[in-house]
Design an enzyme around this catalytic site. Structure first.
Site, PDB file in Angstrom:
ATOM      1  N   GLY A   1      -0.654   4.947  -0.713  1.00  0.00           N
ATOM      2  CA  GLY A   1      -1.587   5.645   0.181  1.00  0.00           C
ATOM      3  C   GLY A   1      -0.902   6.775   0.940  1.00  0.00           C
ATOM      4  O   GLY A   1       0.259   7.105   0.685  1.00  0.00           O
ATOM      5  N   PHE A   2      -1.632   7.364   1.878  1.00  0.00           N
ATOM      6  CA  PHE A   2      -1.155   8.544   2.617  1.00  0.00           C
ATOM      7  C   PHE A   2       0.109   8.220   3.424  1.00  0.00           C
ATOM      8  O   PHE A   2       1.182   8.799   3.207  1.00  0.00           O
ATOM      9  CB  PHE A   2      -2.296   9.019   3.530  1.00  0.00           C
ATOM     10  CG  PHE A   2      -1.954  10.161   4.445  1.00  0.00           C
ATOM     11  CD1 PHE A   2      -1.354  11.311   3.965  1.00  0.00           C
ATOM     12  CD2 PHE A   2      -2.275  10.099   5.798  1.00  0.00           C
ATOM     13  CE1 PHE A   2      -1.054  12.370   4.816  1.00  0.00           C
ATOM     14  CE2 PHE A   2      -1.998  11.149   6.653  1.00  0.00           C
ATOM     15  CZ  PHE A   2      -1.382  12.278   6.168  1.00  0.00           C
TER      16      PHE A   2
ATOM     17  N   VAL B   1       1.630  -1.882   5.426  1.00  0.00           N
ATOM     18  CA  VAL B   1       0.854  -0.666   5.693  1.00  0.00           C
ATOM     19  C   VAL B   1      -0.581  -0.799   5.179  1.00  0.00           C
ATOM     20  O   VAL B   1      -1.515  -0.249   5.752  1.00  0.00           O
ATOM     21  CB  VAL B   1       1.539   0.556   5.018  1.00  0.00           C
ATOM     22  CG1 VAL B   1       0.796   1.845   5.328  1.00  0.00           C
ATOM     23  CG2 VAL B   1       3.001   0.671   5.461  1.00  0.00           C
TER      24      VAL B   1
ATOM     25  N   LYS C   1      -3.378   7.319  -9.485  1.00  0.00           N
ATOM     26  CA  LYS C   1      -3.239   7.713  -8.076  1.00  0.00           C
ATOM     27  C   LYS C   1      -1.890   7.294  -7.491  1.00  0.00           C
ATOM     28  O   LYS C   1      -1.516   7.733  -6.406  1.00  0.00           O
ATOM     29  CB  LYS C   1      -4.389   7.148  -7.233  1.00  0.00           C
ATOM     30  CG  LYS C   1      -4.342   5.655  -6.995  1.00  0.00           C
ATOM     31  CD  LYS C   1      -5.520   5.200  -6.152  1.00  0.00           C
ATOM     32  CE  LYS C   1      -5.428   3.708  -5.875  1.00  0.00           C
ATOM     33  NZ  LYS C   1      -6.505   3.203  -5.058  1.00  0.00           N
TER      34      LYS C   1
ATOM     35  N   ARG D   1      -2.763  -2.428  -5.768  1.00  0.00           N
ATOM     36  CA  ARG D   1      -3.625  -3.375  -6.476  1.00  0.00           C
ATOM     37  C   ARG D   1      -3.654  -3.062  -7.960  1.00  0.00           C
ATOM     38  O   ARG D   1      -3.837  -3.943  -8.774  1.00  0.00           O
ATOM     39  CB  ARG D   1      -5.019  -3.374  -5.850  1.00  0.00           C
ATOM     40  CG  ARG D   1      -5.025  -4.143  -4.546  1.00  0.00           C
ATOM     41  CD  ARG D   1      -6.334  -4.071  -3.844  1.00  0.00           C
ATOM     42  NE  ARG D   1      -6.616  -2.720  -3.365  1.00  0.00           N
ATOM     43  CZ  ARG D   1      -7.700  -2.360  -2.697  1.00  0.00           C
ATOM     44  NH1 ARG D   1      -8.627  -3.257  -2.449  1.00  0.00           N
ATOM     45  NH2 ARG D   1      -7.862  -1.120  -2.285  1.00  0.00           N
TER      46      ARG D   1
ATOM     47  N   SER E   1      -1.468   7.370  16.028  1.00  0.00           N
ATOM     48  CA  SER E   1      -2.777   7.951  16.339  1.00  0.00           C
ATOM     49  C   SER E   1      -3.295   8.604  15.051  1.00  0.00           C
ATOM     50  O   SER E   1      -2.787   8.322  13.956  1.00  0.00           O
ATOM     51  CB  SER E   1      -2.631   8.957  17.475  1.00  0.00           C
ATOM     52  OG  SER E   1      -1.635   9.890  17.134  1.00  0.00           O
TER      53      SER E   1
ATOM     54  N   TYR F   1     -13.972  -0.494  11.968  1.00  0.00           N
ATOM     55  CA  TYR F   1     -12.546  -0.267  11.663  1.00  0.00           C
ATOM     56  C   TYR F   1     -11.683  -0.588  12.886  1.00  0.00           C
ATOM     57  O   TYR F   1     -10.691  -1.311  12.780  1.00  0.00           O
ATOM     58  CB  TYR F   1     -12.344   1.187  11.207  1.00  0.00           C
ATOM     59  CG  TYR F   1     -10.888   1.570  11.052  1.00  0.00           C
ATOM     60  CD1 TYR F   1     -10.124   1.075   9.995  1.00  0.00           C
ATOM     61  CD2 TYR F   1     -10.266   2.412  11.973  1.00  0.00           C
ATOM     62  CE1 TYR F   1      -8.781   1.419   9.859  1.00  0.00           C
ATOM     63  CE2 TYR F   1      -8.932   2.764  11.848  1.00  0.00           C
ATOM     64  CZ  TYR F   1      -8.198   2.259  10.792  1.00  0.00           C
ATOM     65  OH  TYR F   1      -6.862   2.598  10.662  1.00  0.00           O
TER      66      TYR F   1
ATOM     67  N   GLY G   1       0.817  -1.229   0.000  1.00  0.00           N
ATOM     68  CA  GLY G   1       0.000   0.000   0.000  1.00  0.00           C
ATOM     69  C   GLY G   1       0.833   1.253   0.000  1.00  0.00           C
ATOM     70  O   GLY G   1       0.469   2.247   0.628  1.00  0.00           O
TER      71      GLY G   1
ATOM     72  N   LYS H   1      -8.872  -3.483  13.094  1.00  0.00           N
ATOM     73  CA  LYS H   1      -7.446  -3.226  13.361  1.00  0.00           C
ATOM     74  C   LYS H   1      -6.976  -4.009  14.588  1.00  0.00           C
ATOM     75  O   LYS H   1      -5.834  -4.474  14.642  1.00  0.00           O
ATOM     76  CB  LYS H   1      -7.182  -1.723  13.569  1.00  0.00           C
ATOM     77  CG  LYS H   1      -7.246  -0.876  12.327  1.00  0.00           C
ATOM     78  CD  LYS H   1      -6.291  -1.279  11.214  1.00  0.00           C
ATOM     79  CE  LYS H   1      -4.849  -0.883  11.397  1.00  0.00           C
ATOM     80  NZ  LYS H   1      -4.031  -1.122  10.162  1.00  0.00           N
TER      81      LYS H   1
HETATM   82  N1  LIG Z   1      -4.449   7.859   8.475  1.00  0.00           N
HETATM   83  C1  LIG Z   1      -4.530   7.670   9.802  1.00  0.00           C
HETATM   84  O1  LIG Z   1      -4.947   8.580  10.563  1.00  0.00           O
HETATM   85  C2  LIG Z   1      -4.073   6.350  10.394  1.00  0.00           C
HETATM   86  C3  LIG Z   1      -3.894   6.273  11.794  1.00  0.00           C
HETATM   87  C4  LIG Z   1      -3.470   5.079  12.358  1.00  0.00           C
HETATM   88  C5  LIG Z   1      -3.215   3.994  11.552  1.00  0.00           C
HETATM   89  N2  LIG Z   1      -3.399   4.069  10.196  1.00  0.00           N
HETATM   90  C6  LIG Z   1      -3.092   2.883   9.398  1.00  0.00           C
HETATM   91  O2  LIG Z   1      -2.129   3.242   8.425  1.00  0.00           O
HETATM   92  C7  LIG Z   1      -2.309   2.479   7.241  1.00  0.00           C
HETATM   93  C8  LIG Z   1      -2.433   3.387   6.043  1.00  0.00           C
HETATM   94  O3  LIG Z   1      -3.507   4.284   6.250  1.00  0.00           O
HETATM   95  P1  LIG Z   1      -3.701   5.558   5.305  1.00  0.00           P
HETATM   96  O4  LIG Z   1      -4.423   6.584   6.064  1.00  0.00           O
HETATM   97  O5  LIG Z   1      -2.402   5.904   4.646  1.00  0.00           O
HETATM   98  O6  LIG Z   1      -4.733   4.961   4.239  1.00  0.00           O
HETATM   99  P2  LIG Z   1      -4.887   5.134   2.664  1.00  0.00           P
HETATM  100  O7  LIG Z   1      -4.274   6.390   2.163  1.00  0.00           O
HETATM  101  O8  LIG Z   1      -6.326   4.897   2.383  1.00  0.00           O
HETATM  102  O9  LIG Z   1      -4.035   3.922   2.100  1.00  0.00           O
HETATM  103  C9  LIG Z   1      -4.476   2.606   2.282  1.00  0.00           C
HETATM  104  C10 LIG Z   1      -3.688   1.709   1.343  1.00  0.00           C
HETATM  105  O10 LIG Z   1      -4.113   0.369   1.556  1.00  0.00           O
HETATM  106  C11 LIG Z   1      -4.178  -0.275   0.313  1.00  0.00           C
HETATM  107  N3  LIG Z   1      -5.151  -1.388   0.374  1.00  0.00           N
HETATM  108  C12 LIG Z   1      -6.397  -1.378   0.844  1.00  0.00           C
HETATM  109  N4  LIG Z   1      -6.943  -2.592   0.713  1.00  0.00           N
HETATM  110  C13 LIG Z   1      -5.990  -3.385   0.144  1.00  0.00           C
HETATM  111  C14 LIG Z   1      -5.927  -4.752  -0.259  1.00  0.00           C
HETATM  112  N5  LIG Z   1      -6.990  -5.589  -0.147  1.00  0.00           N
HETATM  113  N6  LIG Z   1      -4.778  -5.232  -0.803  1.00  0.00           N
HETATM  114  C15 LIG Z   1      -3.726  -4.413  -0.961  1.00  0.00           C
HETATM  115  N7  LIG Z   1      -3.721  -3.114  -0.625  1.00  0.00           N
HETATM  116  C16 LIG Z   1      -4.853  -2.616  -0.075  1.00  0.00           C
HETATM  117  C17 LIG Z   1      -4.572   0.793  -0.693  1.00  0.00           C
HETATM  118  O11 LIG Z   1      -3.960   0.434  -1.903  1.00  0.00           O
HETATM  119  P3  LIG Z   1      -4.662   0.455  -3.333  1.00  0.00           P
HETATM  120  O12 LIG Z   1      -3.964   1.504  -4.094  1.00  0.00           O
HETATM  121  O13 LIG Z   1      -4.402  -0.869  -3.886  1.00  0.00           O
HETATM  122  O14 LIG Z   1      -6.127   0.774  -3.139  1.00  0.00           O
HETATM  123  C18 LIG Z   1      -3.907   2.039  -0.127  1.00  0.00           C
HETATM  124  O15 LIG Z   1      -2.644   2.249  -0.703  1.00  0.00           O
HETATM  125  C19 LIG Z   1      -3.533   1.583   7.501  1.00  0.00           C
HETATM  126  O16 LIG Z   1      -3.072   0.330   7.960  1.00  0.00           O
HETATM  127  C20 LIG Z   1      -4.270   2.332   8.605  1.00  0.00           C
HETATM  128  O17 LIG Z   1      -5.056   1.454   9.370  1.00  0.00           O
HETATM  129  C21 LIG Z   1      -3.826   5.230   9.606  1.00  0.00           C
END
Ligand SMILES: NC(=O)c1ccc[n+]([C@@H]2O[C@H](COP(=O)([O-])OP(=O)(O)OC[C@H]3O[C@@H](n4cnc5c(N)ncnc54)[C@H](OP(=O)(O)O)[C@@H]3O)[C@@H](O)[C@H]2O)c1
Length: 259
Positions: free
Chosen positions: A17-18, A85, A45, A39, A186, A158, A14, A162
């Site tokens: 993503g962010f 991630v 993107k 994916r 966080s 969610y 991933g 997690k």
């Molecule tokens: N943002 C926050 O505030 C926060 C806080 C704590 C923890 N987190 C954790 O940090 C991680 C990233 O979060 P984010 O905010 O950066 O989210 P995000 O921008 O939505 O990125 C999520 C990524 O996960 C990938 N993904 C989702 N389902 C998948 C699957 N079935 N197989 C492969 N890839 C998949 C997506 O890839 P595709 O391009 O393939 O869709 C995307 O790149 C997550 O584990 C989240 O739980 C986030």
């Protein structure tokens, strides 16, 4: 003795993503060669990854879905480390629980089968804080988990997912002899490298810019995305590697955050 960063190939699931994008940037800056999964690597993107410093020489994108074990084996082959991630950040993604359980098992098993010894797992404070029976003044540590029944009761799927995902990662890593390092961010804010708005920034920033007037009357932990990326690398790299969870937060009330 671990190899220097410049001789290591690491995979970030991933990476488009962010948090994933900041982590890919951090790893490239430190000299790693990086394979990022998506994916659909051709999706626009993910195009921003190719313009990161060092990407032309040391970044490749690889098609993988965490629900497809074979695709993960391909992504992890020859890797020294894996940063897991990828996760659907949503309460209603139909694949949420499958990714939490089967996806996590696939990642740990594919890493073990490909000879990867260290996996960094991105958890969330959602796996820790959702527990109404804990004294709010208690300092939380590795022994603290969200209450699964309570998560279901308040329909916070969610946080439920997690929590299950982190526990699954720990069990599976222990079974397969993988050295697992868990980062617990966080709510994460900061510079977006990716063009597609992630849910966290949308809910925490953009919705207020668009006129949303009310925020929850709670205290929450917030952290900058670059600190989250650095924490992933710090727990991965010896000698600063920690054997326990690394939790990240600065605490703010909604009121002070939006001042
Ligand atoms: N943002 C926050 O505030 C926060 C806080 C704590 C923890 N987190 C954790 O940090 C991680 C990233 O979060 P984010 O905010 O950066 O989210 P995000 O921008 O939505 O990125 C999520 C990524 O996960 C990938 N993904 C989702 N389902 C998948 C699957 N079935 N197989 C492969 N890839 C998949 C997506 O890839 P595709 O391009 O393939 O869709 C995307 O790149 C997550 O584990 C989240 O739980 C986030």
């Amino acid at each position: 003795m671990a190899k220097p960063a410049g001789e290591q190939l690491v995979c970030v699931t991933g990476g488009g993503g962010f948090i994933g994008s900041s982590l890919v940037m951090e790893l490239l800056q430190r000299g790693y060669t990086v394979r990022s999964t998506a994916r659909n690597p051709e999706d626009r993107k993910n195009a921003h990854l190719h313009s990161l410093d060092g990407a032309q020489e040391r970044l490749s994108l690889c098609r993988a879905d965490v629900l497809d074990y074979t695709s993960l084996c391909f992504a992890f082959s020859s890797c020294d480390g894996v940063f897991h991630v990828a996760f659907p950040v949503s309460d209603n993604d139909p694949e949420l629980m499958a990714v939490a359980i089967d996806g996590t098992k696939n990642v740990i098993n594919a890493a073990a089968d490909m000879g990867v010894q260290r996996v960094v797992f991105t958890s969330s404070y959602g796996a820790v804080h959702t527990n109404p029976n804990r004294n709010p003044d208690q300092v939380v540590d590795e022994s603290c988990w969200s209450d699964l029944e309570f998560c279901l009761k308040i329909k916070n799927f969610y946080c439920y997912a997690k929590t299950v995902a982190e526990k699954t990662a720990m069990e599976e890593a222990s079974r397969r002899g993988i050295h697992l390092l868990v980062v617990v961010p966080s709510l994460t804010l900061g510079e977006m490298l990716q063009p597609k708005l992630n849910l966290g920034i949308e809910l925490l920033i953009v919705s207020y810019m668009k006129g949303k007037k009310a925020y929850p009357n709670t205290v929450s932990g917030y952290v900058d995305v670059q600190d989250v990326a650095r924490a992933h690398v710090l727990v991965y790299e010896p000698p600063l590697r920690m054997d326990a969870t690394s939790a990240l937060a600065q605490w703010y009330t909604g009121r002070s955050l939006f001042k």
